[in-house]
Write a protein that holds these residues in place. Structure first.
Motif, PDB file in Angstrom:
ATOM      1  N   GLU A  78     -12.271   0.994  -0.152  1.00 55.79           N
ATOM      2  CA  GLU A  78     -11.645   1.000   1.170  1.00 55.79           C
ATOM      3  C   GLU A  78     -10.151   1.228   0.978  1.00 55.79           C
ATOM      4  O   GLU A  78      -9.491   0.479   0.253  1.00 55.79           O
ATOM      5  CB  GLU A  78     -11.883  -0.344   1.867  1.00 55.79           C
ATOM      6  CG  GLU A  78     -11.250  -0.423   3.227  1.00 55.79           C
ATOM      7  CD  GLU A  78     -11.476  -1.763   3.905  1.00 55.79           C
ATOM      8  OE1 GLU A  78     -11.128  -1.884   5.074  1.00 55.79           O
ATOM      9  OE2 GLU A  78     -11.998  -2.690   3.253  1.00 55.79           O
ATOM     10  N   LEU A  79      -9.629   2.281   1.582  1.00 60.34           N
ATOM     11  CA  LEU A  79      -8.200   2.571   1.513  1.00 60.34           C
ATOM     12  C   LEU A  79      -7.550   2.075   2.796  1.00 60.34           C
ATOM     13  O   LEU A  79      -8.004   2.401   3.897  1.00 60.34           O
ATOM     14  CB  LEU A  79      -7.965   4.072   1.356  1.00 60.34           C
ATOM     15  CG  LEU A  79      -8.514   4.704   0.084  1.00 60.34           C
ATOM     16  CD1 LEU A  79      -8.321   6.211   0.114  1.00 60.34           C
ATOM     17  CD2 LEU A  79      -7.849   4.110  -1.146  1.00 60.34           C
ATOM     18  N   LYS A  80      -6.504   1.252   2.657  1.00 57.64           N
ATOM     19  CA  LYS A  80      -5.821   0.697   3.815  1.00 57.64           C
ATOM     20  C   LYS A  80      -4.325   0.694   3.582  1.00 57.64           C
ATOM     21  O   LYS A  80      -3.872   0.560   2.442  1.00 57.64           O
ATOM     22  CB  LYS A  80      -6.275  -0.745   4.066  1.00 57.64           C
ATOM     23  CG  LYS A  80      -7.722  -0.871   4.495  1.00 57.64           C
ATOM     24  CD  LYS A  80      -8.094  -2.300   4.735  1.00 57.64           C
ATOM     25  CE  LYS A  80      -7.434  -2.788   5.996  1.00 57.64           C
ATOM     26  NZ  LYS A  80      -7.850  -4.133   6.399  1.00 57.64           N
ATOM     27  N   ARG A  81      -3.592   0.776   4.662  1.00 55.21           N
ATOM     28  CA  ARG A  81      -2.135   0.648   4.629  1.00 55.21           C
ATOM     29  C   ARG A  81      -1.798  -0.831   4.473  1.00 55.21           C
ATOM     30  O   ARG A  81      -2.520  -1.703   4.942  1.00 55.21           O
ATOM     31  CB  ARG A  81      -1.578   1.183   5.950  1.00 55.21           C
ATOM     32  CG  ARG A  81      -0.102   1.037   6.132  1.00 55.21           C
ATOM     33  CD  ARG A  81       0.252   1.399   7.591  1.00 55.21           C
ATOM     34  NE  ARG A  81       1.640   1.234   7.881  1.00 55.21           N
ATOM     35  CZ  ARG A  81       2.224   0.076   8.213  1.00 55.21           C
ATOM     36  NH1 ARG A  81       1.518  -1.027   8.257  1.00 55.21           N
ATOM     37  NH2 ARG A  81       3.501   0.027   8.483  1.00 55.21           N
ATOM     38  N   ILE A 108       3.368  -7.419  -2.963  1.00 55.89           N
ATOM     39  CA  ILE A 108       3.382  -6.191  -3.753  1.00 55.89           C
ATOM     40  C   ILE A 108       3.925  -5.054  -2.904  1.00 55.89           C
ATOM     41  O   ILE A 108       3.426  -4.776  -1.813  1.00 55.89           O
ATOM     42  CB  ILE A 108       1.960  -5.838  -4.252  1.00 55.89           C
ATOM     43  CG1 ILE A 108       1.303  -7.038  -4.944  1.00 55.89           C
ATOM     44  CG2 ILE A 108       2.011  -4.625  -5.165  1.00 55.89           C
ATOM     45  CD1 ILE A 108       2.016  -7.538  -6.171  1.00 55.89           C
ATOM     46  N   SER A 109       4.965  -4.400  -3.397  1.00 57.86           N
ATOM     47  CA  SER A 109       5.534  -3.236  -2.726  1.00 57.86           C
ATOM     48  C   SER A 109       5.114  -1.981  -3.489  1.00 57.86           C
ATOM     49  O   SER A 109       4.379  -2.059  -4.473  1.00 57.86           O
ATOM     50  CB  SER A 109       7.062  -3.347  -2.690  1.00 57.86           C
ATOM     51  OG  SER A 109       7.591  -3.151  -3.984  1.00 57.86           O
ATOM     52  N   SER A 110       5.634  -0.845  -3.074  1.00 57.37           N
ATOM     53  CA  SER A 110       5.287   0.396  -3.767  1.00 57.37           C
ATOM     54  C   SER A 110       5.849   0.424  -5.188  1.00 57.37           C
ATOM     55  O   SER A 110       5.435   1.243  -6.003  1.00 57.37           O
ATOM     56  CB  SER A 110       5.783   1.608  -2.981  1.00 57.37           C
ATOM     57  OG  SER A 110       7.179   1.540  -2.817  1.00 57.37           O
ATOM     58  N   LEU A 120       2.666  -4.934   0.879  1.00 62.59           N
ATOM     59  CA  LEU A 120       3.645  -4.575   1.914  1.00 62.59           C
ATOM     60  C   LEU A 120       3.303  -3.235   2.543  1.00 62.59           C
ATOM     61  O   LEU A 120       2.513  -2.449   1.997  1.00 62.59           O
ATOM     62  CB  LEU A 120       5.049  -4.509   1.321  1.00 62.59           C
ATOM     63  CG  LEU A 120       5.709  -5.846   1.066  1.00 62.59           C
ATOM     64  CD1 LEU A 120       7.102  -5.626   0.452  1.00 62.59           C
ATOM     65  CD2 LEU A 120       5.837  -6.663   2.334  1.00 62.59           C
ATOM     66  N   ASN A 121       3.928  -2.957   3.665  1.00 58.52           N
ATOM     67  CA  ASN A 121       3.637  -1.733   4.412  1.00 58.52           C
ATOM     68  C   ASN A 121       4.026  -0.458   3.677  1.00 58.52           C
ATOM     69  O   ASN A 121       3.694   0.626   4.113  1.00 58.52           O
ATOM     70  CB  ASN A 121       4.298  -1.771   5.790  1.00 58.52           C
ATOM     71  CG  ASN A 121       5.809  -1.852   5.695  1.00 58.52           C
ATOM     72  OD1 ASN A 121       6.377  -1.955   4.624  1.00 58.52           O
ATOM     73  ND2 ASN A 121       6.467  -1.821   6.826  1.00 58.52           N
TER      74      ASN A 121
END
Length: 78
Positions: A15-18, A35-37, A75-76
């Protein structure tokens, strides 16, 4: 050695989610990794995702992948 590969749609396997918004002003002291990018960036009192998880960035450090072995807050930017 032989492998028995099967072909299935990616969405049937993962499942891929933002990630989720969490401004610094809303963060509460805790032990759940944020966790950020770019990877681990802080800690919070609650998690949004049950481990394990694989996180990659939506922008910034695109291409880096992080494996998280504990419940966490993505994180977003991920």
């Amino acid at each position: 050695m032989t492998c028995n590969w099967i072909e299935i749609p990616l969405g049937d396997f993962i499942e891929l989610k933002r990630g989720y918004d969490l401004p610094k002003s809303k963060r509460l002291k805790g032990d759940k990794p944020i966790i950020s990018s770019a990877g681990l960036s802080d800690y919070h009192s609650e998690s949004k995702v049950t481990s394990p998880g694989v996180v990659t960035g939506r922008y910034g450090t695109i291409g880096e992948v992080f494996y998280i072995e504990e419940d966490f807050w993505p994180l977003n930017t991920t």
